[in-house]
Design a protein around this motif. Structure first.
Motif, PDB file in Angstrom:
ATOM      1  N   ASP A 163     -43.709  41.134 -14.860  1.00  0.00           N
ATOM      2  CA  ASP A 163     -43.195  40.064 -13.990  1.00  0.00           C
ATOM      3  C   ASP A 163     -43.698  38.697 -14.447  1.00  0.00           C
TER       4      ASP A 163
ATOM      5  N   LYS B 255     -46.637  41.716  -8.198  1.00  0.00           N
ATOM      6  CA  LYS B 255     -46.283  41.109  -9.483  1.00  0.00           C
ATOM      7  C   LYS B 255     -47.210  41.675 -10.557  1.00  0.00           C
TER       8      LYS B 255
ATOM      9  N   ASP C 212     -40.851  44.393  -5.299  1.00  0.00           N
ATOM     10  CA  ASP C 212     -41.087  42.967  -5.506  1.00  0.00           C
ATOM     11  C   ASP C 212     -42.352  42.458  -4.818  1.00  0.00           C
TER      12      ASP C 212
ATOM     13  N   ARG D  95     -34.452  35.051 -11.771  1.00  0.00           N
ATOM     14  CA  ARG D  95     -35.853  35.445 -11.728  1.00  0.00           C
ATOM     15  C   ARG D  95     -36.621  34.755 -12.869  1.00  0.00           C
TER      16      ARG D  95
ATOM     17  N   LYS E  13     -44.033  34.662 -14.123  1.00  0.00           N
ATOM     18  CA  LYS E  13     -45.253  34.040 -13.610  1.00  0.00           C
ATOM     19  C   LYS E  13     -46.229  33.900 -14.776  1.00  0.00           C
TER      20      LYS E  13
ATOM     21  N   LEU F 111     -45.931  32.484  -6.428  1.00  0.00           N
ATOM     22  CA  LEU F 111     -45.689  33.860  -6.880  1.00  0.00           C
ATOM     23  C   LEU F 111     -44.508  34.511  -6.169  1.00  0.00           C
TER      24      LEU F 111
ATOM     25  N   VAL G  60     -50.919  41.095  -6.907  1.00  0.00           N
ATOM     26  CA  VAL G  60     -50.769  40.852  -8.340  1.00  0.00           C
ATOM     27  C   VAL G  60     -51.600  41.899  -9.072  1.00  0.00           C
TER      28      VAL G  60
END
Lengths: 416, 385
Positions: free
Chosen positions: A367, A249, A246, A4, A7, A410, A216
């Motif tokens: 994230d 974000k 998930d 992972r 961002k 993303l 987001v």
């Protein structure tokens, strides 16, 4: 890379996020009237493989007191959808996210604007939904007073439902409480299907709306504990709307100040703090507390007791908590917040900043991050040159774009 | 001579002769000759000649402006133009000296578009890819609020370095209201009154900041001069807007205000407010009558008729050639033509490859490229209240 990765967004803001940024000797002081400045910033961020650039927005002055406003660079700037449409033609890969208000727009019109930006950029657009809490903005739209917090969110919920219905080509024809739309959207979908939905409200209403609709979420958290609590709270709300953790974000804001040594970074920061006039710092703090007369309290005294405001509930709580925790005076608090506007500030070397980001990222508190350079272009250049390579070296951030659209960057699903 | 007119030193370079000097006096524009100010009176400033022909200037040797209008909305089933196709077309038009491209995004009867683009965002993208050509976008007074649209066009004007215009109509598109939470629509009269108010607010917001309001003085900490920032404080029948605009004064002072789809009842308003009128008249004699009427009314309203331009709309159909279009332009008495090009790649190519060279041979697109769209059209900065 299968692990992972975080961002990164670049939060664009005229001359920089620090209130005195424009006074820095090397700051680009004419940023608000210079498109080339923004093109250069977007290209720097794109070369550093940022997921997106992000424009905040208000449809009015930021500060009611004209004398205070005239000592900041924030009274003028570009309308962000126009700005990002221009950037779409001058960039290739980076996401382009603009704020727009649900209080002062019509969903069909905004759906068209963002769909067009999405097509112009080949699927790189995002919309940051705000409900607009400022009475200064309200006065530019015929309103005599600000709507109550709950009403604004009711309208925002409806707006979000209508605009996503248009983007996702759901059945045409809508007739609701605040809006009605007869036709389907007349602009075809972009390669990413629909613009990415972004939100930043941290009140209960805001988090609930984000859990329903956002891809987001931007947030403001000073401490790891605050960031973690927000992260867990929001992710915990997703199941109720049939969404997986998930699917959203969470990207807290971070205001980094990086240099070769910690002392050097601190010196850079202190020099910038010295450029804040006291009246500007106090006014800025007042506006975040949604009260107009903080200036009448002694500047070296504590923050007074404050009523809960109709404006920014969550941010007010954050500010007050900070002041009480640290025993700060109004002057100290004003300066502290002027630097990063209530966001998380990290001053240090690239390694130290990467450590901090990594801890929140791996500790389940973020994230990714919305990066808020103190002044442009210098502090963006420094972050791109020093911190990004360190994150890449640790495998925490991409070395190149994996995809072409913002949703691909993303790791978001394409809407069905 | 007023400060505004002299700011960029462009006043002397313009090829138009103003009948009187203008000056900002006692809070409003006053007209005054070399002997000093004269009161603005009904019937306009004193001029010797007052026939319609005098407002047109000399017929021969006069600049014929050339605009291209592109409605990117294409019917369902047709292939829409891509950005690369539009961009390529606009650049070629620019290279050939076309004064401006007027972009709209909804069919004439409000049919849904199939274009991937909306007009204002499209011209923002085109602005950074071009340098000289004017970029005018249509935008509806129903889809947006005045404050928002004023911000958008002021921003576009800054992005394009002074090459932007707003094409607005006071005629209601019958299908539009239902998509903007107004299922009941407006009466035509209400719509027109609302549109006029909308335009007045936008024009007011565009001059919120004086030219020299931004100081950028890092040492003293004064970013701008608060005395040179002005509230709109507008309260009308349909809108109330406090202002100021949170976008700086744009390079043209005000982006070009283009009005089209005008009913005769709107001539008075257009003659006072518009910088450019696009006439949708089938016959050159009708266009001539409308053009003369608009300029006469501008004069009667105390405005120099040379500060308003009128173009007549013509289709760029395959059978049209340069000679026909020149004759049409000259017999219409207008300041030039707007050629409507079909939104198909083949039509754009035909225009660029075949018609454009012919138009140049016939004297179109000979404008001296100025810095701004107003310069191209021989219009001054617009500080009118």
């Amino acid at each position: 890379m299968s692990a992972r990765q975080m961002k990164l967004g670049l939060f664009l803001w005229a001359t920089g996020h620090h209130i005195a940024a424009w006074r820095h000797p090397d700051a680009h002081v004419t940023a608000g009237i210079d498109i080339d400045h923004y093109i250069a910033l977007a290209r720097t961020a794109e070369a550093a493989k940022f997921d997106m650039v992000f424009c905040e927005d208000a449809a009015g002055l930021r500060e009611a007191n004209v004398q205070i406003a005239s000592q900041t660079s924030r009274s003028i700037g570009f309308e962000p959808i126009s700005l990002l449409s221009a950037l779409a033609a001058q960039t290739e890969r980076i996401g382009l996210v603009s704020t727009a208000s649900t209080s002062y727009n019509e969903p069909y019109a905004l759906a068209r604007m963002f769909a067009s930006l999405d097509n112009l950029s080949g699927g790189r657009a995002g919309w940051n939904l705000v409900t607009s809490a400022s009475p200064i903005e309200a006065a530019n739209f015929g309103a005599t007073g600000l709507r109550p917090h709950a009403d604004r969110y009711e309208r925002a919920r409806e707006f979000a439902a209508v605009i996503t219905g248009l983007w996702h080509r759901k059945a045409a024809g809508y007739d609701g409480e605040s809006f009605s739309v007869r036709d389907p959207l007349d602009i075809p979908p972009s390669p990413q299907g629909a613009p990415v939905m972004v939100q930043a409200g941290a009140s209960d209403d805001g988090k609930d709306l984000a859990a329903r609709t956002a891809d987001v979420v931007f947030s403001a958290a000073q401490t790891f504990e605050d960031a973690k609590a927000f992260y867990d709270d929001l992710k915990g709300r997703l199941a109720a709307y049939g969404r997986r953790p998930d699917d959203v974000k969470i990207m807290p804001g971070v205001a980094p100040m990086v240099a070769a040594t910690k002392a050097e970074a601190q010196a850079k920061y202190d020099a910038l703090q010295e450029l804040i006039p006291d009246d500007v710092g106090v006014a800025l703090l007042s506006s975040y507390l949604s009260i107009s007369d903080l200036g009448r309290y002694p500047i070296d005294g504590p923050l007074p007791e404050l009523p809960e405001s109709e404006g920014m509930k969550s941010r007010q709580a954050l500010v007050i908590e900070q002041a009480r925790r640290d025993g700060l005076t109004i002057r100290e608090l004003a300066r502290y917040f002027a630097g990063a506007r209530g966001h998380w500030r990290v001053v240090g070397t690239a390694e130290q900043i990467a450590d901090e980001l990594q801890a929140r990222f791996e500790g389940g508190a973020a994230d990714g991050f919305n990066v808020m350079p103190s002044w442009f272009p210098g502090e963006l250049d420094a972050f791109a040159a020093l911190v990004v390579p360190e994150l890449q070296r640790r495998g925490l951030f991409r070395k190149d774009y994996e995809g072409r659209t913002l949703r691909e960057h993303l790791g978001l699903k394409r809407p069905v | 001579m007023g400060v505004l007119a002299n700011r960029q030193g462009t006043q002397q370079q313009r090829n138009i002769q103003e009948p009187c000097g203008k000056r900002w006096l006692a809070g409003k524009w006053q007209l005054g000759g070399p002997l000093g100010p004269v009161a603005l009176r009904k019937g306009g400033p004193r001029l010797v000649a007052r026939t319609a022909a005098d407002f047109r200037g000399s017929r021969m040797g006069r600049i014929m402006h050339l605009a291209v209008s592109l409605d990117i909305a294409s019917a369902t089933g047709q292939t829409s133009l891509t950005f690369a196709e539009i961009d390529g077309f606009v650049r070629k038009a620019e290279a050939a000296g076309v004064d401006m491209v007027v972009i709209s995004d909804s069919g004439p009867n409000g049919e849904p578009s199939t274009s991937p683009f909306e007009a204002t965002t499209l011209i923002a993208a085109l602005a950074t890819a071009t340098e000289k050509i004017g970029l005018v976008a249509s935008a509806s007074t129903l889809a947006h609020q005045p404050y928002t649209l004023a911000r958008r066009f002021a921003s576009l004007d800054i992005i394009s370095h002074g090459r932007t215009g707003w094409n607005v109509t006071t005629a209601q598109n019958p299908r539009e209201a239902a998509n903007f939470s107004r299922p009941e629509g407006f009466s035509d009269d209400d719509f027109r009154r609302r549109a006029r108010e909308f335009i007045n607010i936008v024009r007011l917001l565009w001059i919120s900041w004086e030219h020299d309001a931004l100081l950028f003085d890092k040492a003293s900490g004064r970013f701008h001069d608060p005395d040179k920032m002005h509230l709109a404080n507008f309260t009308g029948e349909f809108f109330s807007v406090r202002g100021p605009l949170n976008v700086a004064r744009s390079p043209q002072d005000r982006p070009l205000l283009v009005m089209s789809g005008l009913a005769e009842t709107e001539f008075d308003f257009a003659s006072r407010r518009a910088d450019l009128v696009l006439l949708d008249k089938r016959e050159p004699s009708d266009a001539r009558a409308a053009c003369d009427e608009i300029k006469r009314r501008a004069y009667d309203a105390g405005r120099d008729p040379m500060t308003i331009r009128v173009l007549t709309v013509a289709d760029a159909r395959p059978e049209r050639d340069g000679g026909i279009l020149e004759a049409l332009c000259r017999s219409s008495g207008c300041d030039g033509i707007v050629l409507a090009v079909q939104p198909r790649a083949a039509a754009l190519e035909d225009f660029v490859e075949r018609l454009l060279p012919e138009l140049k041979r016939h004297g179109f697109a000979e404008t001296q490229p100025g810095k701004t769209l107003r310069d191209r059209l021989g219009l001054g900065e617009d500080g009118r209240p």
